[in-house]
Design a protein around this motif. Structure first.
Motif, mmCIF file in Angstrom:
data_model
loop_
_atom_site.group_PDB
_atom_site.id
_atom_site.type_symbol
_atom_site.label_atom_id
_atom_site.label_comp_id
_atom_site.label_asym_id
_atom_site.label_seq_id
_atom_site.Cartn_x
_atom_site.Cartn_y
_atom_site.Cartn_z
ATOM 1 N N LYS A 122 20.904 -13.082 -18.277
ATOM 2 C CA LYS A 122 20.630 -12.225 -17.324
ATOM 3 C C LYS A 122 20.681 -12.765 -15.604
ATOM 4 O O LYS A 122 20.719 -12.297 -14.951
ATOM 5 C CB LYS A 122 19.321 -11.397 -17.493
ATOM 6 C CG LYS A 122 19.466 -10.422 -18.659
ATOM 7 C CD LYS A 122 17.946 -9.762 -18.985
ATOM 8 C CE LYS A 122 18.106 -8.969 -20.100
ATOM 9 N NZ LYS A 122 17.081 -8.076 -20.519
ATOM 10 N N HIS A 123 19.910 -13.910 -15.793
ATOM 11 C CA HIS A 123 19.573 -14.706 -14.295
ATOM 12 C C HIS A 123 20.578 -15.694 -13.951
ATOM 13 O O HIS A 123 20.574 -16.165 -12.834
ATOM 14 C CB HIS A 123 18.182 -14.967 -14.417
ATOM 15 C CG HIS A 123 17.213 -13.705 -14.497
ATOM 16 N ND1 HIS A 123 17.169 -12.629 -13.870
ATOM 17 C CD2 HIS A 123 16.563 -13.767 -15.708
ATOM 18 C CE1 HIS A 123 16.153 -11.803 -14.466
ATOM 19 N NE2 HIS A 123 15.700 -12.477 -15.627
ATOM 20 N N LYS A 124 21.045 -16.629 -15.112
ATOM 21 C CA LYS A 124 21.841 -17.571 -14.839
ATOM 22 C C LYS A 124 23.634 -17.488 -14.525
ATOM 23 O O LYS A 124 23.958 -18.110 -14.201
ATOM 24 C CB LYS A 124 21.715 -18.814 -15.729
ATOM 25 C CG LYS A 124 20.153 -19.222 -15.532
ATOM 26 C CD LYS A 124 19.745 -20.155 -14.409
ATOM 27 C CE LYS A 124 18.547 -20.901 -14.682
ATOM 28 N NZ LYS A 124 18.120 -21.501 -13.291
ATOM 29 N N ILE A 125 24.256 -16.392 -15.454
ATOM 30 C CA ILE A 125 25.323 -15.915 -15.443
ATOM 31 C C ILE A 125 25.493 -14.770 -14.307
ATOM 32 O O ILE A 125 24.974 -13.881 -14.362
ATOM 33 C CB ILE A 125 25.748 -15.774 -16.830
ATOM 34 C CG1 ILE A 125 25.583 -16.922 -17.415
ATOM 35 C CG2 ILE A 125 27.221 -15.371 -16.637
ATOM 36 C CD1 ILE A 125 25.994 -16.729 -19.211
ATOM 37 N N HIS A 126 26.529 -15.272 -13.446
ATOM 38 C CA HIS A 126 26.608 -14.358 -12.542
ATOM 39 C C HIS A 126 28.363 -13.834 -12.506
ATOM 40 O O HIS A 126 29.078 -14.719 -12.201
ATOM 41 C CB HIS A 126 26.439 -14.639 -11.033
ATOM 42 C CG HIS A 126 24.962 -15.439 -10.951
ATOM 43 N ND1 HIS A 126 23.643 -14.607 -10.816
ATOM 44 C CD2 HIS A 126 24.371 -16.532 -11.017
ATOM 45 C CE1 HIS A 126 22.912 -15.473 -10.907
ATOM 46 N NE2 HIS A 126 23.182 -16.580 -10.970
ATOM 47 N N ILE A 127 28.407 -12.706 -12.485
ATOM 48 C CA ILE A 127 29.779 -12.139 -12.706
ATOM 49 C C ILE A 127 29.979 -10.816 -11.624
ATOM 50 O O ILE A 127 29.195 -9.999 -11.562
ATOM 51 C CB ILE A 127 30.483 -11.718 -13.928
ATOM 52 C CG1 ILE A 127 30.077 -12.725 -15.100
ATOM 53 C CG2 ILE A 127 31.729 -11.002 -13.968
ATOM 54 C CD1 ILE A 127 30.420 -12.356 -16.299
ATOM 55 N N SER A 128 30.921 -11.115 -10.730
ATOM 56 C CA SER A 128 31.408 -10.282 -9.837
ATOM 57 C C SER A 128 32.741 -9.826 -9.643
ATOM 58 O O SER A 128 33.609 -10.734 -10.097
ATOM 59 C CB SER A 128 30.607 -10.545 -8.458
ATOM 60 O OG SER A 128 31.334 -11.589 -7.771
ATOM 61 N N ALA A 129 33.342 -8.776 -9.196
ATOM 62 C CA ALA A 129 34.650 -8.152 -9.029
ATOM 63 C C ALA A 129 34.874 -7.460 -7.967
ATOM 64 O O ALA A 129 34.152 -6.534 -7.419
ATOM 65 C CB ALA A 129 35.030 -7.532 -10.407
ATOM 66 N N LEU A 130 36.079 -7.715 -7.389
ATOM 67 C CA LEU A 130 36.458 -6.998 -6.142
ATOM 68 C C LEU A 130 37.664 -6.158 -6.709
ATOM 69 O O LEU A 130 38.789 -6.598 -7.311
ATOM 70 C CB LEU A 130 36.954 -7.944 -4.938
ATOM 71 C CG LEU A 130 36.949 -7.437 -3.653
ATOM 72 C CD1 LEU A 130 35.464 -6.964 -3.153
ATOM 73 C CD2 LEU A 130 37.736 -8.411 -2.700
ATOM 74 N N LEU A 131 37.711 -4.744 -6.414
ATOM 75 C CA LEU A 131 38.893 -4.048 -6.741
ATOM 76 C C LEU A 131 39.489 -3.602 -5.126
ATOM 77 O O LEU A 131 38.980 -3.077 -4.434
ATOM 78 C CB LEU A 131 38.347 -2.587 -7.303
ATOM 79 C CG LEU A 131 39.395 -1.654 -7.562
ATOM 80 C CD1 LEU A 131 40.455 -2.096 -8.719
ATOM 81 C CD2 LEU A 131 38.880 -0.217 -8.122
ATOM 82 N N THR A 132 40.835 -4.275 -5.160
ATOM 83 C CA THR A 132 41.286 -4.244 -3.785
ATOM 84 C C THR A 132 42.249 -3.006 -3.709
ATOM 85 O O THR A 132 42.420 -2.043 -4.685
ATOM 86 C CB THR A 132 42.461 -5.366 -3.671
ATOM 87 O OG1 THR A 132 43.583 -5.130 -4.716
ATOM 88 C CG2 THR A 132 41.823 -6.736 -4.118
ATOM 89 N N PHE A 133 42.414 -2.480 -2.460
ATOM 90 C CA PHE A 133 43.363 -1.523 -2.155
ATOM 91 C C PHE A 133 44.765 -1.196 -3.092
ATOM 92 O O PHE A 133 45.347 -0.162 -3.398
ATOM 93 C CB PHE A 133 43.757 -1.254 -0.803
ATOM 94 C CG PHE A 133 42.354 -0.654 0.044
ATOM 95 C CD1 PHE A 133 41.845 0.515 0.214
ATOM 96 C CD2 PHE A 133 41.736 -1.699 0.747
ATOM 97 C CE1 PHE A 133 40.683 0.661 0.783
ATOM 98 C CE2 PHE A 133 40.548 -1.382 1.473
ATOM 99 C CZ PHE A 133 40.122 -0.046 1.444
ATOM 100 N N SER A 134 45.075 -2.376 -3.558
ATOM 101 C CA SER A 134 46.413 -2.305 -4.541
ATOM 102 C C SER A 134 46.122 -2.443 -5.953
ATOM 103 O O SER A 134 46.942 -2.458 -6.555
ATOM 104 C CB SER A 134 47.344 -3.626 -4.135
ATOM 105 O OG SER A 134 46.356 -4.805 -4.199
ATOM 106 N N ARG A 135 44.850 -2.124 -6.200
ATOM 107 C CA ARG A 135 44.237 -2.055 -7.728
ATOM 108 C C ARG A 135 44.341 -3.363 -8.282
ATOM 109 O O ARG A 135 44.228 -3.351 -9.550
ATOM 110 C CB ARG A 135 45.165 -1.138 -8.286
ATOM 111 C CG ARG A 135 45.291 0.456 -7.881
ATOM 112 C CD ARG A 135 43.812 0.989 -7.346
ATOM 113 N NE ARG A 135 43.955 2.379 -7.269
ATOM 114 C CZ ARG A 135 44.266 3.223 -6.099
ATOM 115 N NH1 ARG A 135 44.597 2.458 -4.779
ATOM 116 N NH2 ARG A 135 44.318 4.478 -5.982
ATOM 117 N N ASP A 136 44.150 -4.483 -7.577
ATOM 118 C CA ASP A 136 44.190 -5.844 -8.209
ATOM 119 C C ASP A 136 42.768 -5.845 -8.543
ATOM 120 O O ASP A 136 41.824 -5.434 -7.605
ATOM 121 C CB ASP A 136 44.741 -6.976 -7.158
ATOM 122 C CG ASP A 136 46.253 -6.890 -7.068
ATOM 123 O OD1 ASP A 136 46.938 -5.843 -7.924
ATOM 124 O OD2 ASP A 136 46.777 -7.240 -6.092
#
Length: 425
Positions: A122-136
């Motif tokens: 919960k606290h040591k693993i960090h996952i983030s994602a960016l959804l671009t305007f081109s859907r990448d």
């Protein structure tokens, strides 16, 4: 001046209003992705809720991972994404123009683990994602340094970080780097040096979401070192610069895959080996048949593996694959010892005319294979194996020339030929 002021007000209004509409787009994109994932035989989406505010939102997805294995139970996982809607989003990587940015947390509902492991996830693993305007989708993964000490035994895992990009659902690339691990006990010490892997893949068939993707490109894995020492600091194991490399390409729907393993230096139990190499090439693999095989294996359960229905499917898949004359070639399997080089190579094909689709085991008699190898006699002598080697030489299994031994093998129509002599099987 007045026009400029109006333009600025319009821009500010657009920035303030647009997240409301962008949130609707992001919700639709989530649903599209979940529908595709739900077609994966190994995953079932149990539920999905999407709470959308003006500038931010929250998505909670409950899914079941299916192993199709009688000894491994399926387990449930809850993924919660906290979302920020664009067009302007602030992330740990800086200011971005995108549809949304998410930070994910996971709850492994069926995982039996102590509180420390749960806290680590919960606290040591960090996952983030960016959804671009081109859907990448641009995904960042970061794992904090972690250490553990129990009864004088210490384990320290270094930081890890990675970045992966999925473009247009057809191109996947990125890399991951881990600083390694050290473990120390009263009896020994163990260290794994920095580890990294990278990939650059282009989809040619199937889907990354649905688990049946066939893609071309490269994958590279590098392990800088493994070192183990006993309590008196004497070396027990040393691995220096280990590499795994996979390269695939497609021409006229036929795929060629090259898999390479290499270790610069390997020391264990008093043996010192250098330049350990293994190069394997798989040729003429039809991509549609490979996709069918992937789909079949993903949905195959252990308790039904050898049912008549599945055996018929295996026979049909084998027939389809052999239609394009696939080849397996071990181009180089070698290692350098203190006494000289050990080297071998092999090639395997199947005569499709000799294969009977009604009898899967007929493939054994349909195999055509050749292999050859050589090694310095001194290597086996220092291992105390010279009497055994001499016996094999007398029986014709090995050929001795000066200080070198060698072997040549041929297998065709169910018959084995060793150094020109037919051997009964």
């Amino acid at each position: 001046m007045k026009k400029l002021f109006i333009i600025i007000l319009l821009l500010i209004a657009g920035i303030l209003i647009s997240p409301k509409f962008i949130g609707e787009i992001v919700e639709k994109e989530y649903q599209i992705a979940l529908d595709k994932i739900n077609e994966n035989p190994a995953i079932t989406i149990q539920s999905a809720t999407f709470n959308r505010g003006w500038f931010s939102g929250n998505a909670v997805i409950k899914m079941t991972v299916l192993f199709h294995h009688e000894e491994i139970e399926d387990f449930n996982i809850i993924v919660e994404d906290n979302l920020s809607f664009g067009p302007i989003v602030f992330t740990d990587e800086g200011l971005n123009f995108a549809l949304s940015h998410s930070k994910s947390s996971f709850d492994f509902m069926d995982l039996t683990a102590d509180k420390e492991i749960e806290d680590f996830i919960k606290h040591k693993i960090h996952i983030s994602a960016l959804l671009t305007f081109s859907r990448d989708i641009i995904t960042h993964i970061a794992i904090d340094e972690a250490s553990k000490e129990v009864d004088g035994n210490t384990i320290v895992s270094a930081k890890a970080f990675g970045k992966f990009v999925l473009e247009n659902e057809t191109k996947l690339y990125g890399d991951f780097n881990w600083g390694g691990l050290t473990a120390t006990t009263a009896e020994e010490s163990f260290a794994i040096g920095p580890v990294s892997f990278s990939l650059d893949q282009t989809l040619v068939s199937g889907s990354y979401y649905q688990g049946n993707a066939i893609s071309t490109g490269n994958f590279d894995f590098v392990l800088s070192s493994i070192e183990s020492k006993d309590a008196t600091n004497n070396p027990v194991l040393l691995v220096d610069n280990a590499l795994i490399s996979v390269m695939s390409s497609v021409e006229k729907d036929l795929m060629n895959i090259t898999v390479s393993y290499a270790i610069d230096k390997l020391e264990s139990l008093g043996q010192q080996l250098e330049h350990v190499n293994l190069d394997i090439v798989f040729k003429n693999l039809h991509i549609n048949v490979m996709q069918d095989i992937n789909t079949f294996l993903t949905s195959l359960s252990d308790d039904e593996a050898f049912s008549q229905t599945n055996m018929n499917k295996i026979s049909a898949l084998t027939t389809n694959m052999l239609a394009h004359d696939p080849v397996i070639e071990v181009k180089d399997f070698s290692v350098e010892t203190l006494h000289g080089k050990i080297a071998s190579a092999m090639q395997v094909q199947v005569d499709k005319k000799q294969y009977d689709p009604s009898n899967v085991m007929s493939i054994v008699a349909a195999i055509n294979a050749t292999a050859h190898g050589k090694a310095p006699m001194a290597f086996f002598t220092q291992l105390g194996l010279e009497p055994m080697i001499e016996t094999y030489i007398e029986q014709g299994f090995l050929i001795k020339t000066k200080d070198e031994i060698s072997v040549n093998l041929e297998y065709s129509q169910g018959q084995l030929n060793v150094n020109g002599n037919v051997m009964s099987l």
